[in-house]
Design a protein around this motif. Structure first.
Motif, PDB file in Angstrom:
ATOM      1  N   SER A  19       0.831  -1.196   0.000  1.00  0.00           N
ATOM      2  CA  SER A  19       0.000   0.000   0.000  1.00  0.00           C
ATOM      3  C   SER A  19       0.864   1.244   0.000  1.00  0.00           C
ATOM      4  CB  SER A  19      -0.912   0.008   1.221  1.00  0.00           C
ATOM      5  OG  SER A  19      -1.658   1.191   1.265  1.00  0.00           O
ATOM      6  N   GLU A  27      -7.157  -2.985  -0.959  1.00  0.00           N
ATOM      7  CA  GLU A  27      -6.935  -3.702   0.288  1.00  0.00           C
ATOM      8  C   GLU A  27      -7.614  -5.065   0.268  1.00  0.00           C
ATOM      9  OE1 GLU A  27      -8.272  -1.135   3.392  1.00  0.00           O
ATOM     10  OE2 GLU A  27      -6.660   0.327   3.096  1.00  0.00           O
ATOM     11  N   PHE A  46      -2.977  -5.954  -5.107  1.00  0.00           N
ATOM     12  CA  PHE A  46      -4.175  -6.051  -4.279  1.00  0.00           C
ATOM     13  C   PHE A  46      -5.414  -5.798  -5.134  1.00  0.00           C
ATOM     14  CE2 PHE A  46      -0.966  -4.989  -1.055  1.00  0.00           C
ATOM     15  CZ  PHE A  46      -1.246  -5.956  -0.104  1.00  0.00           C
ATOM     16  N   ASP A  52     -12.679  -0.039  -0.778  1.00  0.00           N
ATOM     17  CA  ASP A  52     -11.850   0.630  -1.791  1.00  0.00           C
ATOM     18  C   ASP A  52     -12.726   1.208  -2.904  1.00  0.00           C
ATOM     19  OD1 ASP A  52      -9.412  -0.111  -0.571  1.00  0.00           O
ATOM     20  OD2 ASP A  52      -9.509  -2.076  -1.524  1.00  0.00           O
TER      21      ASP A  52
END
Length: 509
Positions: A19, A27, A46, A52
């Motif tokens: 990240s 995520e 991811f 998100d």
């Protein structure tokens, strides 16, 4: 083997993405992009969780008012800068496309060039978002039409053109004043990240909000979120007919707008008046280019009995010269299929051909040994078949060419060509003017693309791209395709001192 290109495109060369505070990394669950070229893992990224996705929508909603308020030519300037960045990164991005998807390096470069071309087209279009002025039947009134941005455009693209089809939609949607959210294929996520990084840099350099262009990464569930989301004003989806039907029904249930570019089952008609050398070149390129994984790939060759034997012999000879292997090696003609699932579909199609009575003129199979470790390399196939076979009526994303014999006139050949559910691309090889014009007339091809003396694959940016029937009816890229990304409004201005009412109605006021 791609580390230098990933670095050039500002993508970390480590296997697992971490990240960075940028929403495109997400995520959710981790997806691993493996190259069909050598079977090695390219990168782990991811996928986007529902949280998100909601964050992406919030940023898009916040950005759309700002972006739509910028004059269209100024929006075109941003797209121009994006095109220039693509020119600078053409080699690196082209190699990434080739390695992650499996198409040849030259095709990868060509795909990036299509992105550059649509940016150039869109820049010009940004000064030509024309409406119309009409004469009113009422005195001292003026009528005109104008076009306004829709708001948020969701783009769903497929693995076979992992960057170009997004750019076709993105460039036009952006100059029309929309913000965009992109769900690229989960099979080619690194290409999506690379393109987003390039465009995000342009937006940042111009102090524009990042929500103007966003990506989400994931599979079918993500696509379902987008299709059902009333906040997304247009869903433009490219992929299989099965996927398109699901998107269309979901969007229609909320009375939303969709633009669909779906499957193809494309044919070349070869008449007795064809140039057979040109025919062979067009058929081979159309059938084996991108390992038969284009929506415009040539699936069927409908050949008149008078020239059938000559065409068959020429094709068998040409297939004997094909080189299959690493697509980054310019000596090879055919690269791998995208993954093992695609290989399984290919093998199942070969079984179906023989079970329905077809005959393999050039046999297939999966290649083994050094250079083929990914087990995604297959032999291009030529099969004699009948148009009514179930497998012929089905689009198999693989290098399988069906050779179909016809007798009679051009009308008989056209009837065979049109007798499938899909209607994307078509072609006729003939030097006879009557045959060519009949093919292009309202009695001719029912496809969105109809060519004379050129194959089914490939398209120019200037023409609208798309097809009919189960191909979805949408149009992307050139011509007036920009109108799909805008809402149409009719305006009437009364500059008199009275209000004429319809049907002669009056009030004593």
């Amino acid at each position: 083997m791609i580390r230098k290109e990933l670095k050039s495109l500002n993508i970390a060369s480590t296997k697992e993405g971490t990240s960075t505070g940028q929403h495109w990394f997400g995520e959710g669950e981790i997806l691993t992009s493996s190259s069909p070229v050598d079977g090695k893992d390219l990168k782990r990224v991811f996928s986007s969780s529902k949280q998100d996705y909601e964050q992406v929508l919030e940023k898009a909603i916040a950005a759309k008012g700002i972006w739509s308020s910028i004059p269209a030519p100024k929006r075109g300037e941003i797209v121009r800068q994006f095109g220039d960045r693509l020119r600078a990164q053409k080699s690196a991005l082209g190699k990434l496309v080739s390695y992650e998807m499996g198409k040849s390096y030259q095709e990868g470069l060509g795909e990036v060039q299509e992105m550059i071309d649509i940016c150039d087209f869109a820049v010009g279009q940004s000064r030509q978002l024309y409406g119309f002025t009409m004469h009113s039947e009422r005195p001292a009134h003026r009528m005109y039409e104008q076009y306004h941005p829709l708001g948020i455009v969701g783009i769903i693209s497929a693995f076979n053109f992992p960057v170009a089809v997004w750019a076709w939609n993105a460039a036009l949607a952006l100059v029309c004043g929309n913000v965009i959210i992109w769900k690229g294929s989960e099979k080619t996520p690194v290409c999506s990240i690379a393109c987003q990084m390039i465009l995000a840099e342009v937006l940042a350099d111009n102090d524009l909000p990042e929500g103007i262009s966003s990506i989400c990464t994931g599979g079918a569930e993500l696509g379902r979120w987008m299709a059902a989301d009333k906040r997304i004003d247009l869903v433009s989806a490219t992929g299989s007919t099965r996927m398109g039907k699901e998107v269309a029904s979901t969007v229609a249930a909320r009375l939303g707008k969709s633009l669909l570019e779906l499957g193809g089952n494309n044919a070349i008609i070869v008449t007795p008046h064809a140039d057979l050398k040109m025919t062979t070149m067009a058929a081979v390129f159309g059938a084996v280019g991108t390992a038969g994984q284009r929506c415009t790939s040539t699936r069927r060759l409908i050949v008149h009995n008078d020239v059938y034997d000559q065409v068959r012999t020429a094709l068998i000879d040409a297939y004997g010269q094909l080189k299959i292997g690493d697509p980054l090696d310019v000596e090879n003609h055919v690269g791998p299929l995208i993954d093992r699932q695609a290989v399984d579909n290919y093998l199942a199609a070969l079984e179906d051909i023989e079970s329905e009575g077809g005959r393999l003129l050039v046999a297939g199979g999966v290649l083994q040994g050094k250079g083929y470790e990914s087990k995604c390399y297959v032999k291009p196939v030529i099969a004699e078949a009948e148009n009514y076979y179930r497998i012929v009526q089905t689009e198999t994303f693989a290098p399988i060419l069906y050779l179909i014999r016809y007798e009679g006139t051009i009308a008989d050949a056209i009837a065979l060509q049109n007798d499938v559910a899909q209607g994307l691309s078509s072609a006729v090889m003939t030097n006879n003017l009557h045959e060519a014009e009949h093919f292009l007339s309202h009695r001719g091809s029912d496809c969105g693309i109809a060519n004379v003396n050129i194959g089914t694959s490939g398209a120019e940016i200037g023409g609208a791209f798309g097809g009919e029937k189960e191909t979805g009816g949408g149009r992307e890229s050139g011509s007036d395709a920009w109108k799909a990304y805008m809402r149409r409004q009719t305006n009437t201005i009364n500059y008199s001192d009275s209000i004429p009412l319809a049907q002669g109605i009056t009030f004593n006021l």
